[in-house]
Motif scaffolding. Structure first.
Motif, PDB file in Angstrom:
ATOM      1  N   GLY A 133      32.404  -1.720  -1.749  1.00 30.27           N
ATOM      2  CA  GLY A 133      31.228  -2.578  -2.061  1.00 30.27           C
ATOM      3  C   GLY A 133      31.078  -4.069  -1.457  1.00 30.27           C
ATOM      4  O   GLY A 133      30.015  -4.563  -1.332  1.00 30.27           O
ATOM      5  N   GLY A 134      32.184  -4.182  -0.593  1.00 29.84           N
ATOM      6  CA  GLY A 134      32.033  -5.437   0.014  1.00 29.84           C
ATOM      7  C   GLY A 134      32.372  -6.546  -0.595  1.00 29.84           C
ATOM      8  O   GLY A 134      32.129  -6.572  -1.910  1.00 29.84           O
ATOM      9  N   THR A 135      32.890  -7.601   0.017  1.00 30.76           N
ATOM     10  CA  THR A 135      33.548  -8.801  -0.850  1.00 30.76           C
ATOM     11  C   THR A 135      32.641  -9.800  -1.202  1.00 30.76           C
ATOM     12  O   THR A 135      32.909 -10.900  -1.624  1.00 30.76           O
ATOM     13  CB  THR A 135      35.010  -9.151  -0.211  1.00 30.76           C
ATOM     14  N   ALA A 136      31.493  -9.876  -0.368  1.00 30.13           N
ATOM     15  CA  ALA A 136      30.555 -11.048  -0.751  1.00 30.13           C
ATOM     16  C   ALA A 136      29.269 -10.583  -0.787  1.00 30.13           C
ATOM     17  O   ALA A 136      29.116  -9.212  -1.083  1.00 30.13           O
ATOM     18  CB  ALA A 136      30.820 -11.925   0.391  1.00 30.13           C
ATOM     19  N   GLY A 137      28.236 -11.214   0.021  1.00 25.62           N
ATOM     20  CA  GLY A 137      26.934 -10.548   0.165  1.00 25.62           C
ATOM     21  C   GLY A 137      26.214 -10.444  -1.190  1.00 25.62           C
ATOM     22  O   GLY A 137      26.644 -11.607  -1.954  1.00 25.62           O
ATOM     23  N   PRO A 138      25.457  -9.642  -1.701  1.00 24.55           N
ATOM     24  CA  PRO A 138      24.943  -9.601  -2.834  1.00 24.55           C
ATOM     25  C   PRO A 138      25.972  -9.826  -3.677  1.00 24.55           C
ATOM     26  O   PRO A 138      27.078  -9.091  -3.893  1.00 24.55           O
ATOM     27  CB  PRO A 138      24.168  -7.975  -3.139  1.00 24.55           C
ATOM     28  N   PRO A 139      25.722 -10.224  -5.050  1.00 27.22           N
ATOM     29  CA  PRO A 139      26.677 -10.621  -6.220  1.00 27.22           C
ATOM     30  C   PRO A 139      27.087  -9.308  -6.516  1.00 27.22           C
ATOM     31  O   PRO A 139      27.988  -9.324  -7.561  1.00 27.22           O
ATOM     32  CB  PRO A 139      25.894 -11.489  -7.184  1.00 27.22           C
ATOM     33  N   THR A 140      26.288  -8.113  -6.546  1.00 29.90           N
ATOM     34  CA  THR A 140      26.450  -6.853  -7.247  1.00 29.90           C
ATOM     35  C   THR A 140      27.433  -5.911  -6.394  1.00 29.90           C
ATOM     36  O   THR A 140      27.522  -4.876  -6.905  1.00 29.90           O
ATOM     37  CB  THR A 140      25.180  -6.203  -7.685  1.00 29.90           C
ATOM     38  N   GLY A 141      27.889  -6.348  -5.254  1.00 25.33           N
ATOM     39  CA  GLY A 141      28.437  -5.548  -4.396  1.00 25.33           C
ATOM     40  C   GLY A 141      29.864  -5.199  -4.681  1.00 25.33           C
ATOM     41  O   GLY A 141      30.309  -4.136  -5.164  1.00 25.33           O
ATOM     42  N   HIS A 142      30.578  -6.037  -4.762  1.00 29.11           N
ATOM     43  CA  HIS A 142      32.273  -5.888  -4.641  1.00 29.11           C
ATOM     44  C   HIS A 142      32.579  -5.107  -6.199  1.00 29.11           C
ATOM     45  O   HIS A 142      31.854  -5.852  -7.394  1.00 29.11           O
ATOM     46  CB  HIS A 142      32.758  -7.353  -4.747  1.00 29.11           C
ATOM     47  N   MET A 143      33.505  -4.388  -6.302  1.00 33.21           N
ATOM     48  CA  MET A 143      33.574  -3.748  -7.471  1.00 33.21           C
ATOM     49  C   MET A 143      35.146  -2.916  -7.452  1.00 33.21           C
ATOM     50  O   MET A 143      35.882  -2.966  -6.569  1.00 33.21           O
ATOM     51  CB  MET A 143      32.705  -2.655  -7.940  1.00 33.21           C
ATOM     52  N   VAL A 144      35.610  -2.723  -8.477  1.00 31.78           N
ATOM     53  CA  VAL A 144      37.260  -2.159  -8.856  1.00 31.78           C
ATOM     54  C   VAL A 144      37.058  -0.728  -9.037  1.00 31.78           C
ATOM     55  O   VAL A 144      36.279  -0.390 -10.051  1.00 31.78           O
ATOM     56  CB  VAL A 144      37.825  -2.863  -9.864  1.00 31.78           C
ATOM     57  N   ILE A 145      37.630   0.077  -8.331  1.00 34.01           N
ATOM     58  CA  ILE A 145      37.664   1.618  -8.441  1.00 34.01           C
ATOM     59  C   ILE A 145      39.303   1.861  -8.709  1.00 34.01           C
ATOM     60  O   ILE A 145      40.194   0.925  -8.370  1.00 34.01           O
ATOM     61  CB  ILE A 145      37.098   2.291  -7.559  1.00 34.01           C
ATOM     62  N   ALA A 146      39.612   2.997  -9.211  1.00 34.03           N
ATOM     63  CA  ALA A 146      40.913   3.558  -9.476  1.00 34.03           C
ATOM     64  C   ALA A 146      41.140   4.910  -9.321  1.00 34.03           C
ATOM     65  O   ALA A 146      40.275   5.735  -9.594  1.00 34.03           O
ATOM     66  CB  ALA A 146      41.503   3.182 -10.800  1.00 34.03           C
TER      67      ALA A 146
END
Length: 540
Positions: A246-259
């Motif tokens: 999701g990208g590490t910056a930009g919109p605050p809703t972008g970055h996320m954790v998946i497994a």
């Protein structure tokens, strides 16, 4: 406010820092209504800095305030060690130590030679030896390149070996793993991996693609897909692969954790049915752009994860390290339980607590280069520019301004703070105190023998006559992005407000790029050797 819909893209960009990028009046009005946790919620430690341990069996994030991105954590018996991306700051890769997962102290800097901009390292221990795998980006400093390196030591306190080039120019974020057959691997960005030699100091063959990361719905507001930060943990019958998307910056809703998980290091990988495990879904949340997670077992046998995020309204502080409790579920999966991490969380039990962090004030009895102070983009001889003598930092001049002088910088993790210092320049010298993002974006106040110089937006401007000559005490206050300067000719007994104030909420990655933070520091330019004495820091 659910930001998973396309029609709320504008809302995702709200917050105090976002306004500096050019938001309109309507956006400003909405941003003013966004809730913001009061700074008074934290306990206070060295120099009144906020600390996570509340002293009542709970802690409050951030675990590591200020710019501590891409945390890599190692459990080594009763001890925990952690380090972070340090980008263009050297000495870099400071090793931090804890025994309770909540309170941390710095040990040393593992990397002393400038090999490039350091992105998302991996700290591991294998058969009694410690390794740091270090991806770098080439910069304009000589001897740097885009690749991944490894350094090693048999003593975590160092010294560490000279960097060894692993010849990996097309990947970032190495995550070390040991297979069920004892083979060693680096998992890489994009769902790739490469095998390591048994000694971990070279690669075998070329990277191969082994995993297609889970994809979010196409209408989510993100910066970009960008699968990165793969971390492997073996627990029970499975290898667990955690990835950031999701990208590490930009919109605050972008970055996320998946497994994902697999019974073999060779796959196949099964995606977690509850992906994403962590994601900011509203600009009203305390922590934005949360991702790049690693699992770790706590001192009481419970499980936790460390990852990073931006603080609502304070992109200027960079990505800060967060601690989240993990719960294993009967089906062999796990989930994070801390929610948006704005509320206190019960500490892990056990482990010896130490005073968290370190004083940023400095009497310059010794030179705390690496553990406290870092150069920005240093040359090979940069460390020869500084020495301490008689409680004085002597800082040899270089360049004409902060942009080309390689300043000395600190990581300050509070929303507001003040720092001051006695500054004395040599004939022909210019020196002062700064708030520094990078060589093109900084603010501050300096002086030569006759005039002040203000630094705004990375530009130098001549200002009024200097009534103090070659020596004065200077003070910078950054009170939640509102910056003021004061000077004193009598050692700080009386102060005079300088006539130029600034607002610096836009000095951050989403405006400038670079993944850095706004850092307080010192610079010495022009000619001769500047002298700095009695540096005092106080969080507000």
């Amino acid at each position: 406010m659910d930001l998973s819909r396309r029609d709320t893209i504008g809302a995702a960009l709200l917050g105090g820092a976002g306004l500096a990028a050019g938001a309109g009046p309507a956006a400003a009005a909405l941003a003013a209504q966004a809730p913001r946790a009061p700074a008074s919620g934290w306990r206070r430690g060295h120099d009144n800095q906020r600390v996570p341990d509340l002293g009542n069996g709970f802690f409050l994030n951030p675990l590591m305030s200020g710019d501590h991105p891409d945390p890599t954590i190692l459990k080594d018996g009763r001890d925990y060690y952690m380090t972070f991306s340090t980008f263009d700051s050297y000495p870099g890769l400071v090793i931090w130590h804890s025994q309770d997962l909540v309170n941390w102290q710095p040990l040393n800097a593992a990397l002393t030679r400038n090999i490039g901009s350091v992105w998302a390292p991996e700290l591991i221990k294998h058969k009694g030896r410690y390794y740091l795998y270090i991806p770098t980006k080439k910069t304009d400093a000589p001897g740097t390149k885009t690749t991944s390196w490894v350094i090693w030591t048999d003593d975590i306190r160092g010294p560490w070996s000279d960097p060894v080039d692993l010849d990996l120019p097309s990947h970032i974020d190495p995550g070390h793993a040991v297979g069920e057959d004892g083979s060693r691997w680096l998992f890489l960005s994009g769902g790739d991996r490469v095998r390591l030699t048994d000694d971990g100091l070279a690669t075998v063959g070329k990277p191969e693609h082994v995993y297609d990361p889970w994809r979010y719905p196409e209408d989510w507001v993100v910066e970009g897909f960008a699968p990165e930060g793969p971390k492997i943990t073996r627990h029970g019958d499975y290898f667990y692969l955690i990835t950031a998307v999701g990208g590490t910056a930009g919109p605050p809703t972008g970055h996320m954790v998946i497994a994902a998980r697999s019974r073999s290091i060779n796959g196949p990988w099964e995606n977690h049915p509850a992906n994403p495990l962590v994601r900011t879904t509203s600009a009203a949340e305390k922590w934005w752009s949360r991702g790049h997670a690693t699992l770790v077992e706590g001192p009481d046998g419970g499980w936790w994860t460390v990852y990073h995020g931006f603080e609502n309204g304070f992109w200027t502080l960079g990505r800060q390290t967060l601690l989240d409790r993990v719960e294993w579920t009967p089906d062999g999966w796990f989930r994070m339980t801390g929610g948006d991490l704005s509320q206190p969380i019960a500490k892990p039990k056990g482990g010896r607590a130490v005073p968290h962090g370190q004083p940023l004030s400095d009497d310059f009895r010794t030179l705390k280069l690496g553990s406290k102070w870092n150069f920005f983009k240093p040359g090979p001889d940069e460390k020869d520019r500084v020495r301490t003598q008689n409680n004085t930092l002597l800082f040899r001049a270089r360049g004409k301004a902060p942009s080309d002088s390689s300043p000395l910088l600190l990581i300050a993790g509070d929303q507001g703070y003040r720092f001051e210092c006695d500054v004395e320049i040599a004939p022909g010298g210019t020196a002062g105190l700064i708030l520094f993002y990078d060589e093109r974006l900084y603010a501050g106040l300096g002086f030569d023998e006759t005039r002040f110089v203000t630094h705004q937006y990375g530009i130098e401007r001549g200002r009024p006559a200097n009534p103090h000559g070659r020596r004065m005490r200077m003070r910078v206050t950054n009170d939640r992005h509102i910056v003021t300067y004061d000077t004193s000719g009598d050692g700080g007994r009386t102060w005079k407000r300088f006539d130029r104030g600034m607002e610096v909420s836009g000095y951050h990655h989403n405006v400038r790029g670079g993944f850095l933070m706004l850092r307080p520091g010192l610079y010495s330019a022009g000619a001769g050797e500047a002298k700095f004495r009695n540096f005092k820091f106080e969080a507000l």
